[in-house]
Motif scaffolding. Structure first.
Motif, PDB file in Angstrom:
ATOM      1  N   GLY A  30       0.817  -1.212   0.000  1.00 17.06           N
ATOM      2  CA  GLY A  30       0.000   0.000   0.000  1.00 17.06           C
ATOM      3  C   GLY A  30       0.847   1.256   0.000  1.00 17.06           C
ATOM      4  O   GLY A  30       0.569   2.215  -0.734  1.00 17.06           O
ATOM      5  N   LEU A  31       1.910   1.262   0.808  1.00 13.29           N
ATOM      6  CA  LEU A  31       2.792   2.430   0.852  1.00 13.29           C
ATOM      7  C   LEU A  31       3.501   2.646  -0.480  1.00 13.29           C
ATOM      8  O   LEU A  31       3.615   3.771  -0.970  1.00 13.29           O
ATOM      9  N   VAL A  32       3.965   1.561  -1.078  1.00 12.35           N
ATOM     10  CA  VAL A  32       4.649   1.674  -2.366  1.00 12.35           C
ATOM     11  C   VAL A  32       3.667   2.141  -3.445  1.00 12.35           C
ATOM     12  O   VAL A  32       4.021   2.978  -4.293  1.00 12.35           O
ATOM     13  N   VAL A  33       2.446   1.645  -3.401  1.00 14.00           N
ATOM     14  CA  VAL A  33       1.442   2.062  -4.380  1.00 14.00           C
ATOM     15  C   VAL A  33       1.119   3.546  -4.208  1.00 14.00           C
ATOM     16  O   VAL A  33       1.031   4.289  -5.196  1.00 14.00           O
ATOM     17  N   LEU A  34       0.969   3.991  -2.974  1.00 14.81           N
ATOM     18  CA  LEU A  34       0.696   5.422  -2.743  1.00 14.81           C
ATOM     19  C   LEU A  34       1.828   6.294  -3.274  1.00 14.81           C
ATOM     20  O   LEU A  34       1.587   7.317  -3.921  1.00 14.81           O
ATOM     21  N   PHE A  35       3.062   5.901  -3.007  1.00 18.92           N
ATOM     22  CA  PHE A  35       4.208   6.667  -3.488  1.00 18.92           C
ATOM     23  C   PHE A  35       4.229   6.715  -5.015  1.00 18.92           C
ATOM     24  O   PHE A  35       4.386   7.781  -5.623  1.00 18.92           O
ATOM     25  N   LEU A  36       4.083   5.552  -5.658  1.00 18.45           N
ATOM     26  CA  LEU A  36       4.143   5.508  -7.114  1.00 18.45           C
ATOM     27  C   LEU A  36       2.915   6.149  -7.751  1.00 18.45           C
ATOM     28  O   LEU A  36       3.011   6.723  -8.841  1.00 18.45           O
ATOM     29  N   LEU A  37       1.773   6.078  -7.082  1.00 24.04           N
ATOM     30  CA  LEU A  37       0.575   6.763  -7.582  1.00 24.04           C
ATOM     31  C   LEU A  37       0.801   8.274  -7.572  1.00 24.04           C
ATOM     32  O   LEU A  37       0.465   8.972  -8.528  1.00 24.04           O
ATOM     33  N   PHE A  38       1.390   8.782  -6.485  1.00 25.71           N
ATOM     34  CA  PHE A  38       1.728  10.204  -6.412  1.00 25.71           C
ATOM     35  C   PHE A  38       2.663  10.576  -7.562  1.00 25.71           C
ATOM     36  O   PHE A  38       2.465  11.588  -8.241  1.00 25.71           O
ATOM     37  N   ASP A  39       3.688   9.748  -7.795  1.00 27.54           N
ATOM     38  CA  ASP A  39       4.634  10.010  -8.874  1.00 27.54           C
ATOM     39  C   ASP A  39       3.926  10.016 -10.227  1.00 27.54           C
ATOM     40  O   ASP A  39       4.185  10.879 -11.072  1.00 27.54           O
ATOM     41  N   SER A  40       3.029   9.073 -10.426  1.00 28.32           N
ATOM     42  CA  SER A  40       2.271   9.006 -11.669  1.00 28.32           C
ATOM     43  C   SER A  40       1.412  10.253 -11.861  1.00 28.32           C
ATOM     44  O   SER A  40       1.385  10.842 -12.946  1.00 28.32           O
ATOM     45  N   VAL A  41       0.725  10.670 -10.812  1.00 29.52           N
ATOM     46  CA  VAL A  41      -0.175  11.831 -10.901  1.00 29.52           C
ATOM     47  C   VAL A  41       0.606  13.104 -11.205  1.00 29.52           C
ATOM     48  O   VAL A  41       0.181  13.904 -12.056  1.00 29.52           O
ATOM     49  N   ILE A  42       1.747  13.311 -10.560  1.00 28.32           N
ATOM     50  CA  ILE A  42       2.483  14.543 -10.839  1.00 28.32           C
ATOM     51  C   ILE A  42       3.054  14.542 -12.259  1.00 28.32           C
ATOM     52  O   ILE A  42       3.195  15.599 -12.873  1.00 28.32           O
ATOM     53  N   HIS A  43       3.335  13.355 -12.794  1.00 23.89           N
ATOM     54  CA  HIS A  43       3.740  13.286 -14.200  1.00 23.89           C
ATOM     55  C   HIS A  43       2.550  13.583 -15.113  1.00 23.89           C
ATOM     56  O   HIS A  43       2.699  14.280 -16.117  1.00 23.89           O
TER      57      HIS A  43
END
Length: 143
Positions: A30-43
């Motif tokens: 869940g933590l890794v998904v949240l981090f990568l989701l944030f990265d995806s959204v800012i891209h």
């Protein structure tokens, strides 16, 4: 004993994750998904910070949304239980590209270049903690 029978016995020896391991795996994933989701959204939003960072890495900022979409597709595959192993493999490839880019642009090793590797460890670690099939294909060998 042939290598096939050794593989079969290793597969059979894989222990089902305990309830605690499954919960820990869900938290890590869940933590890794949240981090990568944030990265995806800012891209996807193509923020000025991302544009500047991508330019510094040698990428055309018009590719930011492509990176965001690719990462989001990998994440969706990772989150869906039936395709979580495929998602982890895809994320590994994506993160490997980040490592290569950081090496080519001579980024600091421990803090920047290896960060995608740390992330990949959490991607697979979370999956290993919660998924019997991953434990079967990547057993921890003792002795």
């Amino acid at each position: 004993m042939t290598s096939t029978s050794a593989f079969t016995s290793t597969r059979a020896d894989a222990a089902a994750p305990s309830k605690g391991a499954r919960i820990a795996g869900l938290i890590v994933s869940g933590l890794v998904v949240l981090f990568l989701l944030f990265d995806s959204v800012i891209h996807l939003l193509n923020t000025s910070q991302v544009q500047e960072a991508m330019t510094d890495l040698g990428f055309d900022p018009s590719l930011n949304r492509v990176f965001g979409i690719v990462l989001l597709v990998c994440l969706i595959a990772y989150v869906i239980p039936a395709s979580s192993i495929l998602g982890a493999v895809l994320l590994t490839g994506y993160l490997g590209g980040a490592v290569a880019t950081n090496l080519l642009t001579e980024q600091p090793i421990v803090s920047t270049t290896l960060f995608p590797i740390y992330t990949g460890i959490f991607v697979w670690g979370g999956l290993w903690l919660r998924d019997l099939e991953v434990r079967r294909i990547m057993p921890i060998r003792r002795g």
